[in-house]
Design a protein around this motif. Structure first.
Motif, PDB file in Angstrom:
ATOM      1  N   GLY A 200      15.717   6.877  36.459  1.00  0.00           N
ATOM      2  CA  GLY A 200      16.966   6.686  37.184  1.00  0.00           C
ATOM      3  C   GLY A 200      17.309   7.818  38.114  1.00  0.00           C
ATOM      4  O   GLY A 200      18.462   7.950  38.532  1.00  0.00           O
ATOM      5  N   ALA A 201      16.317   8.650  38.482  1.00  0.00           N
ATOM      6  CA  ALA A 201      16.601   9.808  39.325  1.00  0.00           C
ATOM      7  C   ALA A 201      15.681   9.922  40.534  1.00  0.00           C
ATOM      8  O   ALA A 201      16.109  10.352  41.611  1.00  0.00           O
ATOM      9  N   SER A 202      14.416   9.564  40.387  1.00  0.00           N
ATOM     10  CA  SER A 202      13.425   9.794  41.447  1.00  0.00           C
ATOM     11  C   SER A 202      13.407   8.657  42.453  1.00  0.00           C
ATOM     12  O   SER A 202      13.698   7.500  42.125  1.00  0.00           O
TER      13      SER A 202
ATOM     14  N   VAL B 122      17.292   6.428  45.111  1.00  0.00           N
ATOM     15  CA  VAL B 122      18.463   6.698  44.285  1.00  0.00           C
ATOM     16  C   VAL B 122      19.414   7.589  45.074  1.00  0.00           C
ATOM     17  O   VAL B 122      19.007   8.634  45.594  1.00  0.00           O
ATOM     18  N   SER B 123      20.654   7.170  45.214  1.00  0.00           N
ATOM     19  CA  SER B 123      21.640   7.945  45.964  1.00  0.00           C
ATOM     20  C   SER B 123      22.976   7.923  45.235  1.00  0.00           C
ATOM     21  O   SER B 123      23.244   7.027  44.419  1.00  0.00           O
TER      22      SER B 123
ATOM     23  N   THR C  98      24.561   1.235  45.053  1.00  0.00           N
ATOM     24  CA  THR C  98      25.078   0.198  44.162  1.00  0.00           C
ATOM     25  C   THR C  98      23.987  -0.723  43.640  1.00  0.00           C
ATOM     26  O   THR C  98      24.229  -1.501  42.726  1.00  0.00           O
ATOM     27  N   ARG C  99      22.801  -0.651  44.210  1.00  0.00           N
ATOM     28  CA  ARG C  99      21.708  -1.530  43.787  1.00  0.00           C
ATOM     29  C   ARG C  99      20.447  -0.699  43.589  1.00  0.00           C
ATOM     30  O   ARG C  99      20.205   0.270  44.297  1.00  0.00           O
ATOM     31  N   CYS C 100      19.628  -1.113  42.631  1.00  0.00           N
ATOM     32  CA  CYS C 100      18.330  -0.467  42.374  1.00  0.00           C
ATOM     33  C   CYS C 100      18.490   1.010  42.028  1.00  0.00           C
ATOM     34  O   CYS C 100      17.696   1.853  42.461  1.00  0.00           O
ATOM     35  N   GLN C 101      19.511   1.337  41.235  1.00  0.00           N
ATOM     36  CA  GLN C 101      19.780   2.725  40.871  1.00  0.00           C
ATOM     37  C   GLN C 101      19.377   3.065  39.443  1.00  0.00           C
ATOM     38  O   GLN C 101      19.184   4.233  39.110  1.00  0.00           O
TER      39      GLN C 101
END
Length: 439
Positions: A96-98, A156-157, A161-164
């Motif tokens: 959930g970070a890269s 990831v930003s 709101t999606r694909c995080q």
């Protein structure tokens, strides 16, 4: 059959065994023509003039649905078939970070009849079928068979709101226009790489101003540098002028180390010929791809038999914040590392101007000033993908005349030849030792 028998060389079975140098030569031939893939599978080496797949590529076949999609792992390269119809599915497990990048390079047959809009399409989707990103690459007006590459990203930003979330994601690959596509399967090369997040939050907006003017072309006598046959076999070059020969239908790959803050300018010159007359649409094509193989910008020129130049529109200096912009020419320049210049000469050139080869000159200039990049909170996969080595930095000076880095680039080019040369050198030592023992 020629027999090499002597009393000393006869084995227990009664059959003759060739002398050591002959056996070593046979081993060399076998190793040069077969690529061993992880898992024990082996593929014959690609034919001369064809696309050079990564030697360590793992064979994989995509599934028709997500339920039985095979798994892709960051840091690995895969090879498999791309059929005419249907969508291939692959699975990838992400944290959930890269940020994760996937590329798909489709290689049609040399004699395939193609349409301008045909090519390859790639999408990255979450477990619910939501699209994280999608991209397509087509053959263009020249309709010449060549490798085409599409890429996708799960980014990831902070405000995303999606694909995080961490979990299972899917990669889909298909032909862009299967109804008009050739019937035979194409070869497909897939890569997956991972970029860690920065340790500290920096700018979240792309630079609004950068030098978009094209500098004057580099002059001077070009140094000869043979282009590679694929991304994995790309020849390292730097600022300067580099010469080669190219044949119709051929694609040459070069890689250029580009540091943070640097700006790359490139142009390809195709020499003239006295053979034939006419016009070939989009004959000479030059494209810039970033370190994850995503295409950033391209240029194409028609050919009338006279010398012609395809020059890339200037791209911005490499900066982490470029990813927050819109437009591939800016977002693609989001990290330091090895950028790729891909040169293709349309197969149709042979119909009017002969089989060649035709003289080619690649002129490169590196602008800007090298800067310190972001401090990553971890390592990329594969390690070191978004940074330059000390030797690469030495070979990319802040300015100067064409060819000034030729010595350093020669070292890099020789070093990039790969394990094949090391293997041959080892075999040579083996042969010498065997001869001394025999003496």
């Amino acid at each position: 059959m020629v027999r090499w028998c002597t009393a000393r060389r006869r084995v227990r079975s009664g059959r003759c065994r060739p002398p050591v140098p002959v056996r070593l030569a046979a081993v060399t031939v076998v190793l040069a023509t077969v690529s061993v893939l992880p898992g024990g599978a082996a593929l014959a080496a690609d034919p001369p003039g064809g696309y050079a797949f990564a030697r360590d590529a793992q064979w994989i076949e995509g599934a028709s649905g997500a339920a039985n999609a095979p798994s892709l792992e960051p840091g690995r390269t895969y090879r498999g078939p791309l059929p005419r119809t249907g969508t291939l599915h692959y699975r990838v497990e992400l944290d959930g970070a890269s940020d994760t990048y996937v590329s798909a390079t489709a290689v049609p047959g040399e004699g395939d009849e193609l349409t301008a809009v045909d090519g390859v399409r790639l999408s990255v989707e979450d477990a619910d079928g939501g699209t994280c990103s999608s991209d397509s690459a087509s053959f263009g007006a020249a309709r010449s068979p060549r490798p085409v590459t599409a890429w996708g990203v799960r980014a990831v930003s902070a405000g995303g709101t999606r694909c995080q979330d961490a979990g299972t994601y899917y990669v889909t690959v298909e032909r862009s226009r299967p109804q008009d596509s050739p019937p035979d399967p194409w070869d497909l090369e897939l890569t997956v790489v991972s970029e860690p997040p920065p340790a500290r939050t920096g700018a979240t907006r792309a630079p609004e101003a950068w030098d978009s003017a094209s500098p004057g072309p580099l002059t001077g006598e070009p140094a000869h540098r043979r282009g590679g046959g694929g991304f994995a076999e790309a020849t390292t070059v730097g600022q300067g002028a580099w010469s080669d020969d190219i044949r119709p239908g051929q694609t040459l790959f070069y890689k250029v180390p580009v540091d943070w803050g640097r700006q790359l300018y490139a142009a390809a010159e195709l020499g003239g010929t006295d053979s034939g007359s006419g016009y070939t649409t989009g004959a000479l094509r030059l494209a810039l791809h970033n370190p994850v193989r995503g295409e950033v910008v391209d240029a194409a020129k028609g050919y009338t038999g006279r010398g012609v130049t395809a020059a890339l529109a200037p791209a911005p200096p490499v900066a982490y914040a470029n990813r927050y912009a819109t437009g591939e020419r800016v977002t693609g320049m989001r990290f330091a590392g090895d950028y790729y210049l891909v040169v293709h000469l349309a197969a149709q050139v042979a119909d009017t101007f002969g089989e060649g080869p035709f003289p080619l000159v690649l002129r490169l200039r590196l602008g800007g000033t090298a800067q310190t990049g972001p401090e990553y909170a971890g390592k990329s996969v594969p390690d070191g993908l978004f940074e330059l080595s000390a030797l690469e930095r030495q070979a990319a000076p802040a300015g100067g005349a064409a060819g000034e880095d030729d010595a350093a680039m020669t070292v890099l080019a020789v070093g990039g030849i790969g394990g094949g040369s090391v293997l041959l050198a080892g075999l040579g030592v083996w042969t010498a030792v065997a001869r001394r023992r025999a003496t």
